[in-house]
Scaffold this motif. Structure first.
Motif, PDB file in Angstrom:
ATOM      1  N   GLN A 136       0.902  -1.252  -0.050  1.00 10.58           N
ATOM      2  CA  GLN A 136      -0.269   0.009   0.152  1.00 10.58           C
ATOM      3  C   GLN A 136       1.085   1.240   0.126  1.00 10.58           C
ATOM      4  O   GLN A 136       0.816   2.354  -0.611  1.00 10.58           O
ATOM      5  CB  GLN A 136      -0.766   0.148   1.239  1.00 10.58           C
ATOM      6  N   LYS A 137       1.983   1.417   0.912  1.00 12.89           N
ATOM      7  CA  LYS A 137       2.843   2.398   0.846  1.00 12.89           C
ATOM      8  C   LYS A 137       3.525   2.835  -0.528  1.00 12.89           C
ATOM      9  O   LYS A 137       3.740   3.728  -0.826  1.00 12.89           O
ATOM     10  CB  LYS A 137       3.732   2.222   1.785  1.00 12.89           C
ATOM     11  N   GLU A 138       4.050   1.279  -1.089  1.00 12.91           N
ATOM     12  CA  GLU A 138       4.425   1.531  -2.533  1.00 12.91           C
ATOM     13  C   GLU A 138       3.714   2.140  -3.516  1.00 12.91           C
ATOM     14  O   GLU A 138       3.867   2.924  -4.317  1.00 12.91           O
ATOM     15  CB  GLU A 138       5.278   0.096  -2.784  1.00 12.91           C
ATOM     16  N   LYS A 139       2.456   1.528  -3.364  1.00 18.52           N
ATOM     17  CA  LYS A 139       1.528   2.175  -4.145  1.00 18.52           C
ATOM     18  C   LYS A 139       1.198   3.649  -4.018  1.00 18.52           C
ATOM     19  O   LYS A 139       1.004   4.275  -5.066  1.00 18.52           O
ATOM     20  CB  LYS A 139       0.397   1.218  -4.274  1.00 18.52           C
ATOM     21  N   GLN A 140       1.088   4.064  -2.986  1.00 22.10           N
ATOM     22  CA  GLN A 140       1.004   5.464  -2.540  1.00 22.10           C
ATOM     23  C   GLN A 140       2.168   6.425  -3.268  1.00 22.10           C
ATOM     24  O   GLN A 140       1.965   7.371  -3.858  1.00 22.10           O
ATOM     25  CB  GLN A 140       0.827   5.725  -1.178  1.00 22.10           C
ATOM     26  N   LEU A 141       3.362   5.781  -2.890  1.00 19.48           N
ATOM     27  CA  LEU A 141       4.655   6.399  -3.514  1.00 19.48           C
ATOM     28  C   LEU A 141       4.497   6.521  -5.077  1.00 19.48           C
ATOM     29  O   LEU A 141       4.831   7.668  -5.545  1.00 19.48           O
ATOM     30  CB  LEU A 141       5.794   5.699  -2.959  1.00 19.48           C
ATOM     31  N   ALA A 142       3.951   5.406  -5.826  1.00 15.65           N
ATOM     32  CA  ALA A 142       4.207   5.235  -7.056  1.00 15.65           C
ATOM     33  C   ALA A 142       3.292   6.489  -7.767  1.00 15.65           C
ATOM     34  O   ALA A 142       3.532   7.076  -8.562  1.00 15.65           O
ATOM     35  CB  ALA A 142       3.993   3.848  -7.526  1.00 15.65           C
ATOM     36  N   GLU A 143       1.699   6.603  -6.851  1.00 16.95           N
ATOM     37  CA  GLU A 143       0.983   7.439  -7.261  1.00 16.95           C
ATOM     38  C   GLU A 143       1.555   8.903  -7.160  1.00 16.95           C
ATOM     39  O   GLU A 143       1.296   9.751  -8.155  1.00 16.95           O
ATOM     40  CB  GLU A 143      -0.313   7.280  -6.463  1.00 16.95           C
ATOM     41  N   ARG A 146       3.843   9.480 -10.018  1.00 15.82           N
ATOM     42  CA  ARG A 146       3.152   9.747 -11.230  1.00 15.82           C
ATOM     43  C   ARG A 146       2.480  11.088 -11.311  1.00 15.82           C
ATOM     44  O   ARG A 146       2.720  11.712 -12.426  1.00 15.82           O
ATOM     45  CB  ARG A 146       2.202   8.756 -11.373  1.00 15.82           C
ATOM     46  N   ILE A 147       1.968  11.713 -10.223  1.00 16.28           N
ATOM     47  CA  ILE A 147       1.442  13.121 -10.311  1.00 16.28           C
ATOM     48  C   ILE A 147       2.318  14.081 -10.589  1.00 16.28           C
ATOM     49  O   ILE A 147       2.359  14.927 -11.330  1.00 16.28           O
ATOM     50  CB  ILE A 147       0.342  13.186  -8.927  1.00 16.28           C
ATOM     51  N   GLU A 148       3.610  13.814  -9.805  1.00 20.06           N
ATOM     52  CA  GLU A 148       4.581  14.880  -9.889  1.00 20.06           C
ATOM     53  C   GLU A 148       5.485  14.866 -11.450  1.00 20.06           C
ATOM     54  O   GLU A 148       5.376  15.698 -12.050  1.00 20.06           O
ATOM     55  CB  GLU A 148       5.774  14.440  -9.115  1.00 20.06           C
ATOM     56  N   ALA A 149       5.403  13.504 -11.983  1.00 15.09           N
ATOM     57  CA  ALA A 149       5.860  13.495 -13.491  1.00 15.09           C
ATOM     58  C   ALA A 149       4.816  14.372 -14.222  1.00 15.09           C
ATOM     59  O   ALA A 149       5.119  14.784 -15.402  1.00 15.09           O
ATOM     60  CB  ALA A 149       5.965  11.999 -13.825  1.00 15.09           C
ATOM     61  N   GLN A 150       3.527  13.965 -13.990  1.00 17.59           N
ATOM     62  CA  GLN A 150       2.513  14.552 -14.982  1.00 17.59           C
ATOM     63  C   GLN A 150       2.596  16.053 -14.834  1.00 17.59           C
ATOM     64  O   GLN A 150       2.337  16.814 -15.778  1.00 17.59           O
ATOM     65  CB  GLN A 150       1.098  14.018 -14.538  1.00 17.59           C
ATOM     66  N   GLY A 151       2.784  16.638 -13.683  1.00 14.57           N
ATOM     67  CA  GLY A 151       2.954  18.177 -13.547  1.00 14.57           C
ATOM     68  C   GLY A 151       4.307  18.492 -14.272  1.00 14.57           C
ATOM     69  O   GLY A 151       4.060  19.576 -14.858  1.00 14.57           O
ATOM     70  N   ILE A 152       5.113  17.858 -14.289  1.00 12.14           N
ATOM     71  CA  ILE A 152       6.606  18.529 -14.996  1.00 12.14           C
ATOM     72  C   ILE A 152       6.179  18.288 -16.456  1.00 12.14           C
ATOM     73  O   ILE A 152       6.637  19.187 -17.332  1.00 12.14           O
ATOM     74  CB  ILE A 152       7.661  17.313 -14.575  1.00 12.14           C
ATOM     75  N   ALA A 153       5.363  17.172 -16.916  1.00 10.75           N
ATOM     76  CA  ALA A 153       5.076  17.011 -18.288  1.00 10.75           C
ATOM     77  C   ALA A 153       4.342  18.081 -18.751  1.00 10.75           C
ATOM     78  O   ALA A 153       4.432  18.408 -19.991  1.00 10.75           O
ATOM     79  CB  ALA A 153       4.583  15.682 -18.684  1.00 10.75           C
TER      80      ALA A 153
END
Length: 202
Positions: A136-143, A146-153
């Motif tokens: 669950q912690k890994e899933k939250q970190l990955a999410e 992903r949001i940070e990467a989407q913001g940069i993109a």
């Protein structure tokens, strides 16, 4: 007169419905009904613990334990089992001039193989819960990544499309206004219309 006996010194071994041998330690708190005391002493003597109490308790335990599986007696059905043997002993005692005050199943000892199986199951469940927490912690970190990467993109996409001249001119006017209103500004020299050259009095 109230007496308490523990059957732990000669713990009762019984067979459960799944064919396993279980050892049960039991405490029985009882009293002799005053009006029946003379009869009990005359007919049975003062050895009524071994002649009445222990046999009745053992019989009640054996008769009721055969309806339960070993693990159920140890855990989920323990209170139900205790209530049933209380009723059985109370009924038998009342016919013989005794009153059952309290009864407690102190310990249910399972066979070693069953205890080990239960411990293994508990350990496996705890390990599974730990793993679920980690996942669950890994899933939250990955999410979050992903949001940070989407913001940069998104930011890079906006920059790559370029800003129009009118947007740049508007931003330039806002900047010049801020500079002109600043108390530190002494002289503003306008350049070629694109960007001002600022000279400070310092």
């Amino acid at each position: 007169m109230m007496k308490a006996i523990k059957l732990g010194d000669d713990a009762i071994r019984i067979l459960t419905s799944d064919g396993l041998e279980v050892t049960i330690d039991l405490s029985v708190l009882f009293s002799v009904t005053p009006k029946d005391a003379p009869r009990i002493l005359k007919e049975i003597g003062d050895d009524y613990l071994d002649k009445i109490v222990r046999p009745i308790a053992r019989t009640a335990i054996r008769d009721n334990a055969v309806s339960y599986e070993a693990v159920a007696l140890y855990s989920t059905k323990r209170q139900e089992f205790q209530n049933k043997i209380f009723s059985a002993i109370d009924l038998s005692f009342s016919k013989r001039g005794l009153k059952l005050e309290q009864l407690l199943v102190r310990n249910v000892t399972l066979p070693e193989s069953v205890r080990k199986a239960i411990e293994s199951k508990i350990n496996a469940e705890q390990d599974a819960q730990k793993m679920q927490f980690v996942l669950q912690k890994e899933k939250q970190l990955a999410e979050r990544k992903r949001i940070e990467a989407q913001g940069i993109a998104d930011y890079q996409r906006i920059l790559s499309t370029g800003l129009s001249d009118k947007q740049l001119q508007y931003e330039s006017i806002l900047a010049q206004k801020d500079i002109a209103l600043s108390p530190n500004t002494k002289i503003i020299i306008m350049g070629n219309g694109k960007t001002p050259v600022i000279l400070s009095g310092n």
